[in-house]
Design an enzyme around this catalytic site. Structure first.
Site: not given
Ligand code: NAD
Length: 483
Positions: A188, A262, A296, A393
């Site tokens: 997804k 991650e 990230c 963050e």
């Molecule tokens: P997010 O956690 O809001 O969403 C990530 C994904 O999870 C989306 O596809 C979203 O629809 C889904 N999601 C949301 N709620 C969910 C739930 N309850 N259950 C399952 N899936 C759910 O994050 P974002 O705003 O899309 O991305 C930014 C974050 O991602 C930042 O914190 C960043 O640091 C992190 N990030 C980490 C890495 C890494 O490798 N460590 C890489 C890229 C981004």
């Protein structure tokens, strides 16, 4: 005499969009077919640089996720787990080659949908995504060498959920190792950046991958939760925020599901007095303003040794003056659009908090486009270790600057964070680099560089930045059962 600084004005150089083909509406990719969502609901994906609607995207519910998991299970049991590994590799190579052939299309769609600069999509996201498929294709029939003297088995169905900051690259980080190790996939993408994952589905179709081996379901958090909670999923691979990572960990506690998470970061970039200062300044700029700070592992906390602080800050401000903020499709642009209105609001909220906390803010003079979501590069001075902007963050182009005197002091300050994803060290002394790499609590430590990625290198965090590694031979571990 004060030296006058010259900033060159470049003529606009926008990337064309004539070669891309976008549908008005996208359905779900399940069992090798494009199927309408059972709820009949669609949501809009917009171009954050212009606020124009790019396409409508299917909103998958539990029923659709169930169909996708069933298709993945059937494909795993009947086809993919029985196929010789060398045959699996051929499919993965084919996907990599087809992606390469359509690299320009992927880059343009990524920039339109995510707001990231075309330079980044073209030179970083897309080539790295292709290379991940090439790299893991090579492992598919060599798993016995990755895990010598062990019996290696696939897990089954992998549920994969990815964020919006590197949409295609994150899809590649997830799908390539899962396929190479013999698993099937339900992926997804983020609700704000579904398009390149759907384009990847077109390539998967073109590559002739057996039906159901990769399924792409689009939607919001509840669609992701349906994957996480599905009883027939064997593995959850999640990249996203720490808050959602915690929800997922709770949801799968006590189940048989294997997981890699991650999560977020607040990475320290540390610059010592003996560092090559101009290179370091460029590295700091790249570390935090690259991809609008939507990284990230962004070097969002800068620690400068006291003796050079004044010089570094002056040079940083000068360099920030010459950054181009604006149209992501222009090849000269350094900082494109913030991914969504919601994310821009979050960044502005933190800028406001920084000012309220008494930190000194600096933003270069720049005209932001009147339409779309933009944020000027921002730095904060006089930041306390305990201040919110130094602890949480922000995920935007906002840098906090603190000074230090000794190595022990900076190690303590850098590690004083709930996160532990990455760090950068700038110094001429090799021994200091080795000292810091062992003491900084970060999954990745870059020395005299920042934000360097390679498919052969593992990436992942400590503490609240998650667990498990993606990339390299380590990236295979999360998808196999060893005995
Ligand atoms: P997010 O956690 O809001 O969403 C990530 C994904 O999870 C989306 O596809 C979203 O629809 C889904 N999601 C949301 N709620 C969910 C739930 N309850 N259950 C399952 N899936 C759910 O994050 P974002 O705003 O899309 O991305 C930014 C974050 O991602 C930042 O914190 C960043 O640091 C992190 N990030 C980490 C890495 C890494 O490798 N460590 C890489 C890229 C981004």
């Amino acid at each position: 005499m004060a030296q006058e600084q010259t900033t060159w004005e470049y003529a606009p150089s926008p990337e064309g969009t004539g070669h891309i083909k976008l549908n008005k509406k996208y359905n779900l990719f399940i069992d090798g077919k494009w199927v309408a969502p059972s709820s009949k609901k669609y949501f809009e994906t917009i171009n954050p640089a212009t606020e124009e609607v790019l396409a409508e995207i299917a909103y998958a519910n539990e029923k659709d996720v169930d169909l996708a998991v069933k298709a993945a299970r059937k494909a795993y049991t009947n086809v993919w787990s029985k196929m010789p590994a060398s045959e699996r590799a051929k499919y993965i190579y084919r996907i990599a080659r087809l992606m390469q052939e359509r690299a320009r299309e992927f880059a343009v769609i990524e920039s339109l949908d995510a707001g990231k600069t075309i330079r980044e999509s073209r030179d970083i996201d897309v080539p790295l995504a292709c290379n991940h498929f090439f790299y893991y294709a090579g492992w598919a029939d060599k798993l016995e060498y990755a895990f010598p003297n062990r019996k290696v088995e696939a897990l089954g169905v992998a549920g994969q959920i990815i964020p919006w900051n590197f949409p295609l690259l994150m899809a590649a980080w997830k799908i390539a190792p899962a396929l190479a190790t013999g698993n099937t996939v339900v992926l997804k993408p983020s609700e704000t950046t579904s398009l390149t994952a759907l384009k990847l589905a077109e390539i998967i179709e073109e590559a002739g991958l057996p039906h159901g081996v990769v399924n792409i379901v689009t939607g919001y958090g509840d669609t992701g939760a349906a994957i996480v909670n599905h009883a027939d999923v064997n593995k959850i691979a999640f990249t996203g925020s720490t808050a959602v990572g915690k929800i997922i960990q709770k949801a799968i506690a006590g189940t048989h599901k294997k997981a890699t998470l991650e999560l977020g970061g607040k990475s320290a970039n540390i610059i010592f007095e003996d560092a090559p200062i101009d290179q370091a300044v460029e590295g700091i700029i790249n570390g935090i303003f690259f991809n609008q700070g939507h990284v990230c592992c962004a070097g969002s906390r800068l620690f400068v040794q006291e003796g050079i602080a004044e010089k570094v800050i002056r040079k940083l401000k000068q360099r920030m003056e010459s950054l181009y903020v604006g149209n992501p499709m222009d090849k000269n642009t350094d900082i494109g659009a913030i991914n969504s209105k919601k994310q821009l609001e979050t960044i502005n909220k933190y800028i406001h908090i920084g000012l309220k906390e008494g930190a000194e803010m600096y933003q270069p003079a720049c005209d932001l486009p009147s339409k779309g979501y933009y944020c000027a590069p921002t730095l904060f001075l006089n930041v306390a270790q305990s201040s919110i902007i130094a602890q949480e963050e922000i995920f935007g182009p906002v840098l906090t600057i603190q000074t230090f005197r000794t190595v022990d002091e900076v190690i303590q300050k850098a590690n004083n964070s709930p996160y532990g994803l990455a760090a950068g060290v700038w110094t001429d002394k090799g021994s200091r680099i080795f000292n810091l790499t062992t003491k900084l609590k970060a999954g990745v430590v870059w020395a005299n560089t920042y934000n360097k990625f390679d498919p052969t290198s593992p990436f992942g965090g400590y503490k609240e930045s998650g667990f498990g590694r993606e990339g390299g031979v380590h990236g295979l571990s999360g998808y196999v059962k060893l005995s």
